[in-house]
Design an enzyme around this catalytic site. Structure first.
Site, PDB file in Angstrom:
ATOM      1  N   SER A  56      47.540 -43.360  85.950  1.00  0.00           N
ATOM      2  CA  SER A  56      46.061 -43.798  86.011  1.00  0.00           C
ATOM      3  C   SER A  56      45.321 -42.677  86.582  1.00  0.00           C
ATOM      4  CB  SER A  56      46.022 -44.937  86.954  1.00  0.00           C
ATOM      5  OG  SER A  56      46.315 -44.625  88.390  1.00  0.00           O
ATOM      6  N   ASP A  94      46.264 -43.637  81.685  1.00  0.00           N
ATOM      7  CA  ASP A  94      45.790 -45.003  81.620  1.00  0.00           C
ATOM      8  C   ASP A  94      44.334 -45.130  82.246  1.00  0.00           C
ATOM      9  OD1 ASP A  94      45.858 -47.763  81.097  1.00  0.00           O
ATOM     10  OD2 ASP A  94      46.724 -47.930  83.369  1.00  0.00           O
ATOM     11  N   HIS A  95      43.513 -45.677  81.320  1.00  0.00           N
ATOM     12  CA  HIS A  95      42.002 -45.808  81.761  1.00  0.00           C
ATOM     13  C   HIS A  95      41.441 -44.619  82.067  1.00  0.00           C
ATOM     14  CE1 HIS A  95      41.603 -50.123  81.591  1.00  0.00           C
ATOM     15  NE2 HIS A  95      42.894 -50.090  82.108  1.00  0.00           N
ATOM     16  N   HIS A 190      43.553 -57.348  85.303  1.00  0.00           N
ATOM     17  CA  HIS A 190      44.246 -56.366  86.316  1.00  0.00           C
ATOM     18  C   HIS A 190      44.644 -56.985  87.568  1.00  0.00           C
ATOM     19  CE1 HIS A 190      42.003 -53.293  83.592  1.00  0.00           C
ATOM     20  NE2 HIS A 190      43.347 -53.289  83.332  1.00  0.00           N
ATOM     21  N   ILE A 278      52.303 -53.015  81.818  1.00  0.00           N
ATOM     22  CA  ILE A 278      52.740 -53.912  82.922  1.00  0.00           C
ATOM     23  C   ILE A 278      52.758 -52.807  84.511  1.00  0.00           C
ATOM     24  CG2 ILE A 278      54.863 -54.854  84.003  1.00  0.00           C
ATOM     25  CD1 ILE A 278      55.616 -55.630  81.198  1.00  0.00           C
TER      26      ILE A 278
END
Length: 336
Positions: A56, A94-95, A190, A278
């Site tokens: 992230s 991620d994101h 989340h 995950i």
């Protein structure tokens, strides 16, 4: 600029095609530290599973972008050292929340990036995602986009409530943006508190919360409109009760933590869902083991003595996910 290929990494294109054809999902495990990375690589290498190392924006800042590049390269070499001759490892953002962040990750050796414009208007999401795709594809890096909003909290990603993906938008979005995969919202969430007690029922025998089912009808509609297209599920930790109980037993406080039942994830894995994210389960396993060790040995101050058991418990959890939930074991393109 670093090329992901020079680090020994791969992108997700062929990996996802095989997953859809084979009826399984590739594990996408978030990591923040060395112990998590070691456990992920050991589990995936021993089970001959392709794997996506997710980072992230917050984790990237925590670990340092330069160190991450070499950690990813080291992960590939570690997999080979463990006897996996042809590991398939993806380093994935991620994101990602901006073009600049995604561009920088491509330049630093990431083989896959996610641009999350789901909080924007539809047209702005399309425009931002398309811009990222054009840059990433010029470097053979694959891109994940998102339609719909997941509730919950994960690092900087915060949403009070979820908004299911609208099946009628997916063809237009994929066509206009050129994304390689699409994250959708069908009821996952989340964090470790994926549902409120009011959203759940309680098992009359155990008193444990039972979460609502995922919206497989929406998934089915999306698959009809995008046959064979890679679909991604975020927020898919199952929040194992044994970890929650261990944390609470040794001084933690996680009341009513609840996740996605694994039988629903198995069902999703057999569909066009070819990537399942995950994160929270790893955090829970790590924290549970550390709390247990320090409670039983309060005089311990060597980090190896409590991070080691945490690493072992995470490895056990990763192996379970790979084998019993996602079905990605023995799915490498080249098996030894």
């Amino acid at each position: 600029m670093a090329s992901y290929k020079s680090l020994g990494l791969v992108n997700t294109k062929e990996m996802f095609k095989r997953a859809i054809d084979g009826g399984y999902a590739v594990p996408a495990f978030n990591f923040n530290n060395m112990e998590q990375l070691q456990a992920i690589i050991k589990a995936s290498s021993e089970l001959k599973s392709p794997v996506i190392l997710q980072v992230s924006k917050g984790a990237r800042n925590y670990a340092n972008q330069t160190l991450l590049q070499y950690m990813a390269q080291g992960a590939v070499e570690y997999a080979k050292e463990l006897g996996c001759k042809a590991p398939e490892v993806v380093l994935h953002l991620d994101h990602g929340d901006s073009f600049e962040l995604c561009k920088n990750c491509v330049d630093m050796g990431f083989s896959s990036v996610m641009i999350d414009g789901s909080a924007l208007s539809y047209d702005d999401n399309v425009a931002l995602t398309k811009k990222v795709v054009e840059y990433a594809h010029a470097h053979d890096v694959t891109v994940e986009g998102e339609l719909g909003v997941l509730a919950g909290v994960e690092d900087e990603v915060v949403a009070a409530e979820s908004h299911y993906t609208k099946p009628e938008e997916v063809i237009d979005f994929v066509t206009k943006t050129g994304v390689d995969s699409l994250a959708i919202s069908i009821g996952t969430s989340h964090g470790a508190y994926k549902f409120t007690p009011e959203q759940c029922t309680r098992d009359p025998k155990t008193g444990k919360l039972v979460p609502p089912p995922l919206a497989f009808d929406i998934l089915d509609e999306i698959m009809k409109k995008l046959p064979g297209f890679p679909i991604v599920l975020h927020g898919s930790s199952s929040v194992p009760q044994e970890y929650v109980d261990m944390i609470n037993q040794y001084g933690g406080k996680l009341p009513d933590a609840v996740g996605i039942p694994e039988e629903q994830l198995r069902k999703a894995s057999a569909s066009a869902v070819c990537k399942i994210n995950i994160d929270s389960d790893s955090r829970l396993a790590f924290t549970a083991a550390v709390r247990k060790t320090l409670a039983e040995k309060p005089g311990e101050f060597d980090p190896r003595k409590y991070c080691g058991p945490a690493r072992d418990l995470m490895e056990e959890m990763y192996k379970h996910k790979i084998t019993d939930v996602l079905g990605s074991d023995n799915k490498l393109a080249v098996l030894d």
